[in-house]
Enzyme design. Sequence first.
Site, PDB file in Angstrom:
ATOM      1  CE1 TYR A  53       2.154   4.687  -6.398  1.00  0.00           C
ATOM      2  CE2 TYR A  53       4.356   5.525  -6.833  1.00  0.00           C
ATOM      3  CZ  TYR A  53       3.451   4.480  -6.849  1.00  0.00           C
ATOM      4  OH  TYR A  53       3.846   3.250  -7.303  1.00  0.00           O
ATOM      5  CG  LEU A 213      14.338  -5.795  -0.114  1.00  0.00           C
ATOM      6  CD1 LEU A 213      14.953  -4.813   0.866  1.00  0.00           C
ATOM      7  CD2 LEU A 213      15.271  -6.977  -0.364  1.00  0.00           C
ATOM      8  N   GLY A 216       9.719  -5.900   3.113  1.00  0.00           N
ATOM      9  CA  GLY A 216      10.646  -5.993   4.239  1.00  0.00           C
ATOM     10  C   GLY A 216      10.902  -7.395   4.739  1.00  0.00           C
ATOM     11  CG  LEU A 217       7.882 -10.548   4.555  1.00  0.00           C
ATOM     12  CD1 LEU A 217       6.993 -11.605   3.910  1.00  0.00           C
ATOM     13  CD2 LEU A 217       7.779 -10.630   6.078  1.00  0.00           C
TER      14      LEU A 217
END
Length: 322
Positions: A53, A213, A216-217
């Site tokens: 990351y 999620l 974001g959907l």
Amino acid sequence: MEQTHLGRSGLSVSRLCLGTMNFGPETSEPDAHAIMDRAHAEGVNFFDTANVYGFAAGKGRTEEILGTWFAQGGERREKTVLATKVYGSMTDWPNDTFLSARNLVRACDASLKRMQTDWIDLYQFHHVDLRTPWEEIWQACETLVAQGKVLYVGSSNHAGWQLAAAQEAARNRNFTGLVSEQSIYNLLVRDIEREVVPAAEHYGIGIIPWSPLQGGLLAGVLAKQEGNRRTSERNQARIEEVRPQLQRYEDLCAEWGLAPADVGIAWLLSRPAVTAPIIGPRTMEQFESSLSAVEITLDDAQLAALDDVFPGHKTAPEDYAW
């Protein structure tokens, strides 16, 4: 914040896991530190990261941000259940990737240095490595555990049969094996219900859902879209693929007086074997908005309504056989 055990282990973790993937490339170091401080204040003690990351900010940058936060003291490290991951390539050299014993040991040391800590609570295999035998993987993990550098071991993106293979190989060595599996799991993507969840339940492995999620959907994207016409073509295409389901979902949430994002996470918290969904905020506002989900308990009628909108899977082979 409610606590639960991670799989069959005695390790207590919060029902929400703070994902740090945005720290560095999307979230500044001071803002990331503020979010982590707020997480502790709210009882979120389970933090997830990975050695790769950092992305545009540089691989390893996210772990470095955690390290500078721990270095501030105040029992920040002692009060954190720290999870990181290993697998992805950190350099162009052939042995600095995957799950060879060499990479597991050296990557662990590098993560410890970046995070300015002596131990990792949960060391996770970021992806399956079909070319390295479990005997080699477990030998390296046994060494890390014996040295006190790693306390528990988990996996990510593994199939059900791979969890079984891992646990049986560990059993033959009298080693604990996996205590967790990190998989994509949400109302729109329920594939792991066929074999991963049953395997996890059988072996006492805690499921840590990522992308709860679905990018974001499931966070009320249709309502947000109405107020923001600058949706990218890529996101627009993703929305159109499932627009009828999303509309029914957002209508249900409005009927219940609940935020779609809260419902999506609350649904995961009701699922078998799920320990803690990963929330990956970019901002303090996004982190704060995720906290209310743990206060929601969906009743049987609500769960049935969600299954009607987003059909799930039976366990294999019943899901596809007579």
